[in-house]
Write a protein that holds these residues in place. Structure first.
Motif, PDB file in Angstrom:
ATOM      1  N   VAL A   1       0.862  -1.186   0.000  1.00 52.26           N
ATOM      2  CA  VAL A   1       0.000   0.000   0.000  1.00 52.26           C
ATOM      3  C   VAL A   1       0.894   1.232   0.000  1.00 52.26           C
ATOM      4  O   VAL A   1       1.840   1.316   0.796  1.00 52.26           O
ATOM      5  CB  VAL A   1      -0.918   0.051   1.239  1.00 52.26           C
ATOM      6  CG1 VAL A   1      -1.761   1.324   1.225  1.00 52.26           C
ATOM      7  CG2 VAL A   1      -1.803  -1.175   1.311  1.00 52.26           C
TER       8      VAL A   1
ATOM      9  N   ARG B   1      -1.708  -1.069  -4.242  1.00 45.88           N
ATOM     10  CA  ARG B   1      -2.693   0.004  -4.401  1.00 45.88           C
ATOM     11  C   ARG B   1      -2.135   1.283  -3.777  1.00 45.88           C
ATOM     12  O   ARG B   1      -1.324   1.239  -2.844  1.00 45.88           O
ATOM     13  CB  ARG B   1      -4.026  -0.347  -3.746  1.00 45.88           C
ATOM     14  CG  ARG B   1      -4.042  -0.345  -2.233  1.00 45.88           C
ATOM     15  CD  ARG B   1      -5.425  -0.717  -1.678  1.00 45.88           C
ATOM     16  NE  ARG B   1      -5.515  -0.513  -0.243  1.00 45.88           N
ATOM     17  CZ  ARG B   1      -5.151  -1.391   0.675  1.00 45.88           C
ATOM     18  NH1 ARG B   1      -4.647  -2.560   0.298  1.00 45.88           N
ATOM     19  NH2 ARG B   1      -5.256  -1.114   1.965  1.00 45.88           N
TER      20      ARG B   1
ATOM     21  N   VAL C   1       0.698   5.452   0.378  1.00 47.53           N
ATOM     22  CA  VAL C   1      -0.185   6.572   0.712  1.00 47.53           C
ATOM     23  C   VAL C   1       0.516   7.884   0.367  1.00 47.53           C
ATOM     24  O   VAL C   1       1.719   8.051   0.575  1.00 47.53           O
ATOM     25  CB  VAL C   1      -0.600   6.571   2.192  1.00 47.53           C
ATOM     26  CG1 VAL C   1      -1.489   5.361   2.495  1.00 47.53           C
ATOM     27  CG2 VAL C   1       0.603   6.596   3.132  1.00 47.53           C
TER      28      VAL C   1
ATOM     29  N   LYS D   1      -3.008  14.353  -5.122  1.00 47.56           N
ATOM     30  CA  LYS D   1      -3.982  13.747  -6.042  1.00 47.56           C
ATOM     31  C   LYS D   1      -3.313  13.343  -7.353  1.00 47.56           C
ATOM     32  O   LYS D   1      -3.595  12.275  -7.900  1.00 47.56           O
ATOM     33  CB  LYS D   1      -5.120  14.728  -6.315  1.00 47.56           C
ATOM     34  CG  LYS D   1      -5.970  15.069  -5.102  1.00 47.56           C
ATOM     35  CD  LYS D   1      -7.026  16.099  -5.450  1.00 47.56           C
ATOM     36  CE  LYS D   1      -7.854  16.470  -4.220  1.00 47.56           C
ATOM     37  NZ  LYS D   1      -8.865  17.529  -4.536  1.00 47.56           N
TER      38      LYS D   1
ATOM     39  N   GLU E   1      -3.285   5.103  -2.217  1.00 48.06           N
ATOM     40  CA  GLU E   1      -4.427   5.793  -1.642  1.00 48.06           C
ATOM     41  C   GLU E   1      -4.087   7.244  -1.343  1.00 48.06           C
ATOM     42  O   GLU E   1      -2.967   7.562  -0.918  1.00 48.06           O
ATOM     43  CB  GLU E   1      -4.866   5.101  -0.348  1.00 48.06           C
ATOM     44  CG  GLU E   1      -5.303   3.656  -0.522  1.00 48.06           C
ATOM     45  CD  GLU E   1      -5.714   3.020   0.792  1.00 48.06           C
ATOM     46  OE1 GLU E   1      -5.616   3.699   1.844  1.00 48.06           O
ATOM     47  OE2 GLU E   1      -6.132   1.844   0.774  1.00 48.06           O
TER      48      GLU E   1
ATOM     49  N   ASN F   1      -1.403   4.685  -9.472  1.00 52.38           N
ATOM     50  CA  ASN F   1      -2.348   3.584  -9.686  1.00 52.38           C
ATOM     51  C   ASN F   1      -2.395   3.169 -11.153  1.00 52.38           C
ATOM     52  O   ASN F   1      -2.533   1.985 -11.476  1.00 52.38           O
ATOM     53  CB  ASN F   1      -3.743   3.981  -9.189  1.00 52.38           C
ATOM     54  CG  ASN F   1      -3.908   3.743  -7.697  1.00 52.38           C
ATOM     55  OD1 ASN F   1      -3.610   2.670  -7.195  1.00 52.38           O
ATOM     56  ND2 ASN F   1      -4.380   4.763  -6.983  1.00 52.38           N
TER      57      ASN F   1
ATOM     58  N   CYS G   1      -1.140  10.179  -6.787  1.00 57.34           N
ATOM     59  CA  CYS G   1      -1.954   8.990  -6.521  1.00 57.34           C
ATOM     60  C   CYS G   1      -2.565   8.440  -7.807  1.00 57.34           C
ATOM     61  O   CYS G   1      -2.533   7.224  -8.059  1.00 57.34           O
ATOM     62  CB  CYS G   1      -3.050   9.335  -5.510  1.00 57.34           C
ATOM     63  SG  CYS G   1      -3.989   7.920  -4.937  1.00 57.34           S
TER      64      CYS G   1
ATOM     65  N   ARG H   1      -4.315   9.527   1.141  1.00 56.91           N
ATOM     66  CA  ARG H   1      -4.602   9.344   2.551  1.00 56.91           C
ATOM     67  C   ARG H   1      -3.432   9.782   3.414  1.00 56.91           C
ATOM     68  O   ARG H   1      -2.275   9.598   3.050  1.00 56.91           O
ATOM     69  CB  ARG H   1      -4.905   7.854   2.795  1.00 56.91           C
ATOM     70  CG  ARG H   1      -5.551   7.503   4.108  1.00 56.91           C
ATOM     71  CD  ARG H   1      -5.904   6.023   4.089  1.00 56.91           C
ATOM     72  NE  ARG H   1      -6.628   5.630   5.276  1.00 56.91           N
ATOM     73  CZ  ARG H   1      -6.972   4.376   5.553  1.00 56.91           C
ATOM     74  NH1 ARG H   1      -6.674   3.411   4.709  1.00 56.91           N
ATOM     75  NH2 ARG H   1      -7.635   4.086   6.658  1.00 56.91           N
TER      76      ARG H   1
END
Length: 414
Positions: free
Chosen positions: A200, A226, A202, A206, A228, A213, A209, A230
């Motif tokens: 993961v 993935r 983080v 924006k 995120e 992905n 991210c 966050r």
């Protein structure tokens, strides 16, 4: 030009600075030791005061606005002169007082609570992925590379960095990995390509991210990796390995205990973290006011003493520590050359002032690592003293094994 002239006499101890003032008069400030020969023209008489009271902020703004220019010399020459004379500037009485005041305000300068942290990140990282493509490596890694050889390309050196960090994580099949401040994703994507892990990443950007992905999907790794949008402080699951590259500089001194307490909370009992961060070899201080205002709001590169204090207070073992001293200077030099090669494109995307701002940033940052006190450190952290081998040979051995694995799997620099 007084009182600026008084400060410059004290400031320039290495090299020579010729200042052509707004009235066309030339003032010469020469040091006793050799160094760059710089001729600077000032077209705005208000600079005499602002350069005296806040030289770092005023010099950057004056160059951005075109009120400061150079004749027969370059911005690089000036910033080299500035960097090698930085200590004498800091010893000037007014600057010593202003530094003490600035240190007293650090809590406000480096405030990065949840919410504001995302705004600070967006200020720098959400200005457009296409801009960063113009000067970063193809994988878009925006942190210090590792030059195994002076002949390494930027892509090779960034790939070396990924391999070096991976060698310090001791990855095992089935482990869960967290990347705090995952950027455009290359760190965790590399780990997923060389090991059977779940990962993961983080980020508070924006733009980063979204692209990360997309890259995971293109590599066929979306089932195991993935990304995120966050804040790491919102996470609750535990991880076997945590990595963080170039994010710690955005935490802020007064959030260090919060950061390492969260790392402790997120790590499994035999977990390991690798922290890659800018730091400095001098006592605690403050970030450049120009850098803080225009480039990285809320950012600060710590003294090692500040980091160790918080690590100790949060029951973590420092199981390995390595310093990359000149590697970031080399990285920034590569970025600046690529930026200049694409300067016309940058000007078309933004404007001339933006170009001058980024020139000032990239070259001044390089000087911080080449002649100033900045460095990059790798701090390996664990809850248990024996979480990793007690002989350091494994790092080199693992790098060699990874080189062979990369050849076998066709993994090449992005």
């Amino acid at each position: 030009m007084f009182p600026l002239s008084h400060m410059l006499k004290s400031f320039v101890r290495k090299g020579t600075l010729k200042v052509i003032d707004a009235e066309g008069k030339t003032h010469v400030f020469g040091g006793r030791e050799p160094g760059p020969d710089v001729t600077m023209r000032l077209t705005d008489p208000t600079l005499y005061r602002t350069l005296f009271t806040n030289p770092e902020l005023a010099a950057g703004e004056a160059y951005m606005d075109g009120r400061m220019s150079f004749e027969g010399s370059t911005l690089r020459d000036f910033l080299t002169l500035f960097s090698i004379n930085r200590l004498s500037l800091g010893s000037y009485p007014l600057q010593k007082v202003l530094k003490r005041v600035s240190i007293g305000l650090r809590r406000f300068q480096q405030a990065n609570p949840i919410g504001k942290a995302q705004k600070n990140v967006a200020h720098h990282y959400d200005i457009g992925n296409e801009f960063y493509r113009l000067f970063l490596d193809r994988g878009m890694q925006y942190s210090c590379a590792y030059f195994a050889s002076d002949d390494d390309t930027l892509e090779e050196a960034q790939h070396n960095k990924l391999r070096l960090i991976a060698s310090k994580l001791g990855l095992k099949p089935g482990q869960k990995v967290l990347d705090i401040g995952s950027g455009w994703g290359d760190m965790v994507l590399y780990l997923a390509r060389i090991a059977d892990i779940q990962a993961v990443g983080v980020t508070l950007s924006k733009e980063q991210c979204r692209l990360a992905n997309e890259k995971a999907k293109a590599l066929g790794l979306a089932d195991r990796v993935r990304f995120e949008l966050r804040d790491y402080r919102d996470l609750s699951e535990r991880f076997d390995r945590i990595v963080s590259v170039g994010m710690f500089e955005h935490v802020g001194v007064h959030h260090y205990n919060e950061f390492f307490a969260k790392v402790n909370d997120l790590l499994t009992d035999d977990g390991v973290m690798l922290l890659h961060s800018i730091g400095h070899m001098s006592p605690p201080g403050t970030a450049s006011p120009w850098l803080r205002k225009y480039i990285f709001p809320g950012a600060y590169s710590p003294a090692l003493s500040e980091v160790f204090t918080s690590v100790e207070q949060n029951s973590l073992w420092v199981t390995d520590l390595e310093f990359l001293r000149l590697h970031y200077a080399k990285t920034l030099a590569h970025w600046e050359r690529r930026f200049q090669a694409n300067r016309a494109k940058v000007a078309a995307m933004y404007d001339e002032r933006f170009c001058r701002m980024w020139e000032f940033y990239l070259i001044s940052a390089e000087m911080m690592f080449r002649t100033g006190s900045q460095l990059v450190f790798h701090m390996q952290l664990a809850k248990k003293r024996d979480a990793m081998p007690i002989q350091r040979d494994y790092i080199t051995d693992t790098q060699r094994a990874l080189i062979a694995l990369e050849r076998e799997r066709g993994i090449v620099p992005a």
